[in-house]
Design a protein around this motif. Structure first.
Motif, PDB file in Angstrom:
ATOM      1  N   LEU B  90       0.811  -1.216   0.000  1.00 57.49           N
ATOM      2  CA  LEU B  90       0.000   0.000   0.000  1.00 57.49           C
ATOM      3  C   LEU B  90       0.845   1.266   0.000  1.00 57.49           C
ATOM      4  CD1 LEU B  90      -2.690  -0.917   2.711  1.00 57.49           C
ATOM      5  CD2 LEU B  90      -2.927  -1.021   0.226  1.00 57.49           C
ATOM      6  N   TYR B  91       1.767   1.335   0.967  1.00 55.52           N
ATOM      7  CA  TYR B  91       2.505   2.587   1.189  1.00 55.52           C
ATOM      8  C   TYR B  91       4.000   2.314   1.229  1.00 55.52           C
ATOM      9  CZ  TYR B  91      -2.147   3.741   2.882  1.00 55.52           C
ATOM     10  OH  TYR B  91      -3.498   3.905   3.000  1.00 55.52           O
ATOM     11  N   ILE B  92       4.772   3.243   0.669  1.00 51.92           N
ATOM     12  CA  ILE B  92       6.216   3.131   0.852  1.00 51.92           C
ATOM     13  C   ILE B  92       6.796   4.466   1.297  1.00 51.92           C
ATOM     14  CG2 ILE B  92       6.437   1.224  -0.819  1.00 51.92           C
ATOM     15  CD1 ILE B  92       7.930   3.166  -2.618  1.00 51.92           C
ATOM     16  N   SER B  93       7.967   4.372   1.925  1.00 56.24           N
ATOM     17  CA  SER B  93       8.725   5.546   2.340  1.00 56.24           C
ATOM     18  C   SER B  93       9.964   5.628   1.461  1.00 56.24           C
ATOM     19  CB  SER B  93       9.132   5.421   3.804  1.00 56.24           C
ATOM     20  OG  SER B  93      10.007   4.315   3.965  1.00 56.24           O
ATOM     21  N   CYS B  94      10.584   6.799   1.460  1.00 58.56           N
ATOM     22  CA  CYS B  94      11.784   6.990   0.647  1.00 58.56           C
ATOM     23  C   CYS B  94      12.770   7.860   1.420  1.00 58.56           C
ATOM     24  CB  CYS B  94      11.396   7.664  -0.659  1.00 58.56           C
ATOM     25  SG  CYS B  94      12.794   8.349  -1.546  1.00 58.56           S
ATOM     26  N   ALA B  95      13.901   7.290   1.819  1.00 53.82           N
ATOM     27  CA  ALA B  95      14.927   8.054   2.533  1.00 53.82           C
ATOM     28  C   ALA B  95      16.181   8.083   1.672  1.00 53.82           C
ATOM     29  CB  ALA B  95      15.209   7.418   3.892  1.00 53.82           C
ATOM     30  N   LEU B  96      16.593   9.301   1.318  1.00 58.98           N
ATOM     31  CA  LEU B  96      17.754   9.488   0.442  1.00 58.98           C
ATOM     32  C   LEU B  96      18.979   9.869   1.263  1.00 58.98           C
ATOM     33  CD1 LEU B  96      15.986  11.846  -2.162  1.00 58.98           C
ATOM     34  CD2 LEU B  96      16.237   9.357  -2.320  1.00 58.98           C
ATOM     35  N   ILE B  97      20.110   9.217   0.989  1.00 54.85           N
ATOM     36  CA  ILE B  97      21.396   9.705   1.490  1.00 54.85           C
ATOM     37  C   ILE B  97      22.174  10.127   0.248  1.00 54.85           C
ATOM     38  CG2 ILE B  97      23.543   9.168   2.696  1.00 54.85           C
ATOM     39  CD1 ILE B  97      22.003   7.100   4.334  1.00 54.85           C
ATOM     40  N   ILE B  98      22.408  11.438   0.128  1.00 55.42           N
ATOM     41  CA  ILE B  98      22.996  11.997  -1.089  1.00 55.42           C
ATOM     42  C   ILE B  98      24.418  12.451  -0.793  1.00 55.42           C
ATOM     43  CG2 ILE B  98      22.725  13.746  -2.893  1.00 55.42           C
ATOM     44  CD1 ILE B  98      19.778  14.040  -2.007  1.00 55.42           C
ATOM     45  N   GLU B  99      25.343  12.130  -1.689  1.00 50.38           N
ATOM     46  CA  GLU B  99      26.711  12.642  -1.559  1.00 50.38           C
ATOM     47  C   GLU B  99      26.726  14.069  -2.096  1.00 50.38           C
ATOM     48  OE1 GLU B  99      29.578  10.747  -4.080  1.00 50.38           O
ATOM     49  OE2 GLU B  99      31.299  11.483  -2.931  1.00 50.38           O
ATOM     50  N   GLU B 100      27.270  14.954  -1.305  1.00 50.67           N
ATOM     51  CA  GLU B 100      27.460  16.345  -1.723  1.00 50.67           C
ATOM     52  C   GLU B 100      28.098  16.369  -3.117  1.00 50.67           C
ATOM     53  OE1 GLU B 100      30.128  20.060   0.090  1.00 50.67           O
ATOM     54  OE2 GLU B 100      30.611  17.995   0.563  1.00 50.67           O
ATOM     55  N   GLY B 101      27.589  17.196  -3.998  1.00 44.69           N
ATOM     56  CA  GLY B 101      28.163  17.295  -5.340  1.00 44.69           C
ATOM     57  C   GLY B 101      27.399  16.510  -6.391  1.00 44.69           C
ATOM     58  N   LEU B 102      26.452  15.687  -5.967  1.00 40.35           N
ATOM     59  CA  LEU B 102      25.634  14.953  -6.954  1.00 40.35           C
ATOM     60  C   LEU B 102      24.901  15.966  -7.830  1.00 40.35           C
ATOM     61  CD1 LEU B 102      24.493  12.067  -7.783  1.00 40.35           C
ATOM     62  CD2 LEU B 102      22.503  12.667  -6.409  1.00 40.35           C
ATOM     63  N   GLU B 103      24.904  15.735  -9.134  1.00 40.20           N
ATOM     64  CA  GLU B 103      24.168  16.634 -10.028  1.00 40.20           C
ATOM     65  C   GLU B 103      22.688  16.542  -9.705  1.00 40.20           C
ATOM     66  OE1 GLU B 103      26.286  14.373 -11.164  1.00 40.20           O
ATOM     67  OE2 GLU B 103      27.939  15.566 -11.990  1.00 40.20           O
ATOM     68  N   ARG B 104      22.091  17.687  -9.589  1.00 42.61           N
ATOM     69  CA  ARG B 104      20.657  17.722  -9.307  1.00 42.61           C
ATOM     70  C   ARG B 104      19.866  16.998 -10.400  1.00 42.61           C
ATOM     71  NH1 ARG B 104      17.568  22.103  -6.082  1.00 42.61           N
ATOM     72  NH2 ARG B 104      15.457  21.400  -6.453  1.00 42.61           N
ATOM     73  N   SER B 105      20.370  17.071 -11.630  1.00 40.38           N
ATOM     74  CA  SER B 105      19.654  16.418 -12.741  1.00 40.38           C
ATOM     75  C   SER B 105      19.651  14.894 -12.585  1.00 40.38           C
ATOM     76  CB  SER B 105      20.281  16.808 -14.083  1.00 40.38           C
ATOM     77  OG  SER B 105      21.654  16.449 -14.092  1.00 40.38           O
ATOM     78  N   VAL B 106      20.710  14.345 -11.982  1.00 39.10           N
ATOM     79  CA  VAL B 106      20.757  12.901 -11.723  1.00 39.10           C
ATOM     80  C   VAL B 106      19.692  12.543 -10.688  1.00 39.10           C
ATOM     81  CG1 VAL B 106      22.149  11.043 -10.723  1.00 39.10           C
ATOM     82  CG2 VAL B 106      23.186  12.654 -12.350  1.00 39.10           C
ATOM     83  N   LEU B 107      19.623  13.354  -9.628  1.00 43.68           N
ATOM     84  CA  LEU B 107      18.603  13.121  -8.605  1.00 43.68           C
ATOM     85  C   LEU B 107      17.206  13.181  -9.220  1.00 43.68           C
ATOM     86  CD1 LEU B 107      18.039  12.709  -5.573  1.00 43.68           C
ATOM     87  CD2 LEU B 107      17.905  15.194  -5.357  1.00 43.68           C
ATOM     88  N   GLU B 108      16.987  14.162 -10.092  1.00 43.89           N
ATOM     89  CA  GLU B 108      15.670  14.309 -10.730  1.00 43.89           C
ATOM     90  C   GLU B 108      15.308  13.062 -11.550  1.00 43.89           C
ATOM     91  OE1 GLU B 108      13.551  17.128 -10.731  1.00 43.89           O
ATOM     92  OE2 GLU B 108      14.846  18.203  -9.332  1.00 43.89           O
ATOM     93  N   ARG B 109      16.290  12.542 -12.279  1.00 44.26           N
ATOM     94  CA  ARG B 109      16.024  11.341 -13.092  1.00 44.26           C
ATOM     95  C   ARG B 109      15.617  10.170 -12.205  1.00 44.26           C
ATOM     96  NH1 ARG B 109      20.954   9.585 -16.701  1.00 44.26           N
ATOM     97  NH2 ARG B 109      19.621   7.781 -17.161  1.00 44.26           N
ATOM     98  N   VAL B 110      16.325  10.028 -11.071  1.00 43.18           N
ATOM     99  CA  VAL B 110      16.018   8.921 -10.163  1.00 43.18           C
ATOM    100  C   VAL B 110      14.625   9.097  -9.553  1.00 43.18           C
ATOM    101  CG1 VAL B 110      16.670   7.798  -7.998  1.00 43.18           C
ATOM    102  CG2 VAL B 110      18.441   8.431  -9.658  1.00 43.18           C
ATOM    103  N   VAL B 111      14.326  10.316  -9.156  1.00 44.77           N
ATOM    104  CA  VAL B 111      13.034  10.573  -8.522  1.00 44.77           C
ATOM    105  C   VAL B 111      11.899  10.371  -9.533  1.00 44.77           C
ATOM    106  CG1 VAL B 111      11.601  12.365  -7.470  1.00 44.77           C
ATOM    107  CG2 VAL B 111      13.964  12.068  -6.717  1.00 44.77           C
TER     108      VAL B 111
END
Lengths: 338, 338
Positions: B90-111
């Motif tokens: 039914l429901y899921i959670s999402c917890a991200l651990i991001i390394e400083e410097g990751l391109e925001r566009s990469v994060l957007e693609r994953v999300v």
């Protein structure tokens, strides 16, 4: 979004940049009314029951610090995210990301501490996961805990219930956790022997007062971003202003001393065993007295009130009659504090 | 435990060392009957409902690989852990651990990919967390997803229900995920254009067959540690032996080819869209036909049977009459595959 924009540490501060990132990159894409509330836990229905569901990853550095460690933090942090929604925490999960080369004895200490914390908080750790990444691909140990709690019937809390005339309570001193972690991380050359993290489970304290008092409108634990960020969220989301009185906010002398030397503002420092409550004026003093009878609430104080004027504003008034506007944390004072 | 023992990559392989670590360091300390079952999800009660609760962290490298990415993997992996318990995710959670410097566009693609995956699987992402650590303290992006599902009434699955005479079904080809990730990670100098990860949500496939058939005893998705590890767990925990026939196990030609060249055994390779089922002999063939009518089950096969003799043993029989004992993965073939 700029196309070559990169994630910076302040995106994880819990302040303004975290909010911006969540709004721009997450909320729109997962559009659903539960997530959009951005509460500490999601309130959802499972069959005939209303439950709370929450998640947090813990990346605190160092793993051990005065008064606590990453293991206790991971259990109590998630317990508290459920408790401030009014839920009874029941079950938690534990997912470890371990850096290759971590001493097994360090892992054992952390796990022992988590087991103790589960006992103290009265929750069962029922499911888990273990991943190991190459040396250099993580920093010792990261822990994710998610939690499930059950919401009591007939009790509703929410930022939308806040109205002008309500008062604001904090359950104790602010900034202890952040400064304890800072002290463990860097040799400050300062004597901090008595300062410990306030890391503690709030579920029993909260349960005591929510069953005794009607008129509690909203609760939140001021972790990353500190008290200031919670007050700003209240002002923005509820469309009210918040007036707090500087001299009423409890701060330990060691904490205010270090803040003066290093230029930190205690209002923005993380806490791990405190709750901010917005309550009906009629019960504020009595509720505060009730909190003060409990170990975890002995320094509780009524620190301010809600007003309908100038919605969105948070104003800090000083004893000598000055005032300043409090805004959401823009950068990051101390990364990896939780 | 040796006092200066360190964690090595194989502790995260999903095989023998992972089991040892969990038994020695986790199970004893959090002793409770739900955790001790070591199922893919915990079965717990909340009020009057029985729910499943599960967690997994995803550290796959690289973030994008043929046929999928870390975002889809994180959603489907947790959906599948609920589905193989018979639960409706039914429901899921999402917890991200991001390394400083990751391109925001990469994060957007994953999300974006996670949002698509939630739609496809029919789950709501209702709560989340974002942490950022310094450059060098993580490897781009780690994602934890936890999930909550509801168990249907009157359907019980469990490794303890397995008895001699039952048969073993796999829903499709094995090893596709691991080899697709490997191909993306290293330039193998091999033509792999048609090989993609099998990453997919199993909840609809499983729901279809569990409502149509009585006699399904146990289900598990063979992720880390592969099919071999699931079969060894069945043999050990149920106190039975498992006989599988080599020529019945579906393996793509590209996968078996690479395994021959690099010395991998497909039985130990991770899958992210397959389910192993142990079922009553009377329904095995019909159930397998039903799976083959579905897109995600078109290569389903009955691959073996359960016997009461030599409990704990898993035996692979070859077409020419040979046989070998299958044991739990001792080291780690491919780290960071999920």
């Amino acid at each position: 979004m700029n196309n070559d924009e990169k994630i910076i540490l302040a995106h994880g501060s819990g302040g303004k940049l975290t909010r911006d990132l969540i709004s721009a990159s997450l909320l729109k894409k997962f559009s659903n009314p539960v997530l959009a509330e951005l509460d500490d836990s999601a309130r959802v229905e499972v069959g005939s029951n209303r439950i709370c569901f929450t998640t947090d990853s813990y990346v605190v550095k160092p793993l051990f610090f005065p008064g606590s460690d990453i293991g206790k933090l991971a259990v109590y942090g998630t317990v508290n995210d459920l408790a401030v929604m009014g839920a009874d925490p029941l079950y938690i999960s534990c997912a470890l990301i371990i850096e290759e080369g971590l001493e097994r004895s360090v892992l054992e200490r952390v796990v022992d501490s988590m087991a103790d914390a589960c006992q103290v908080a009265g929750v069962s750790l029922v499911t888990g996961d273990t991943k190991v990444v190459e040396s250099g691909s993580a920093d010792q140990l990261f822990i994710n805990t998610s939690g499930v709690g059950v919401l009591p019937e007939g009790k509703e809390f929410g930022i939308d219930k806040i109205t002008a005339g309500d008062r604001v309570i904090i359950s104790g001193t602010i900034g202890d956790h952040a400064i304890a972690v800072l002290a463990a991380r860097q040799d400050l050359g300062l004597k901090l022997s008595e300062l410990e993290s306030d890391c503690a489970p709030l579920n029993r304290l909260i349960k005591t007062v929510i069953h005794r008092f009607d008129g509690i409108k909203f609760m939140r634990d001021p972790t990353r971003g500190g008290l200031a960020t919670v007050l700003c969220e209240i002002a923005e989301t509820a469309g009210v202003s918040v007036q707090v009185r500087d001299e009423m906010i409890p701060v330990r002398r060691e904490v205010s001393g270090i803040c003066e030397i290093l230029g930190f503002d205690p209002l923005y420092l993380a806490n791990e065993g405190k709750v901010v409550m917005v309550v009906d004026d009629a019960i504020a003093d009595e509720l505060c007295d009730a909190l003060r009878e409990e170990d975890l609430g002995e320094d509780a104080a009524v620190i301010g009130e809600i007003s309908g004027e100038n919605p969105g504003e948070v104003v800090l008034r000083t004893a000598v009659g000055g005032s300043r506007l409090i805004t959401m944390l823009a950068g990051d004072q101390l990364p990896r504090i939780c």
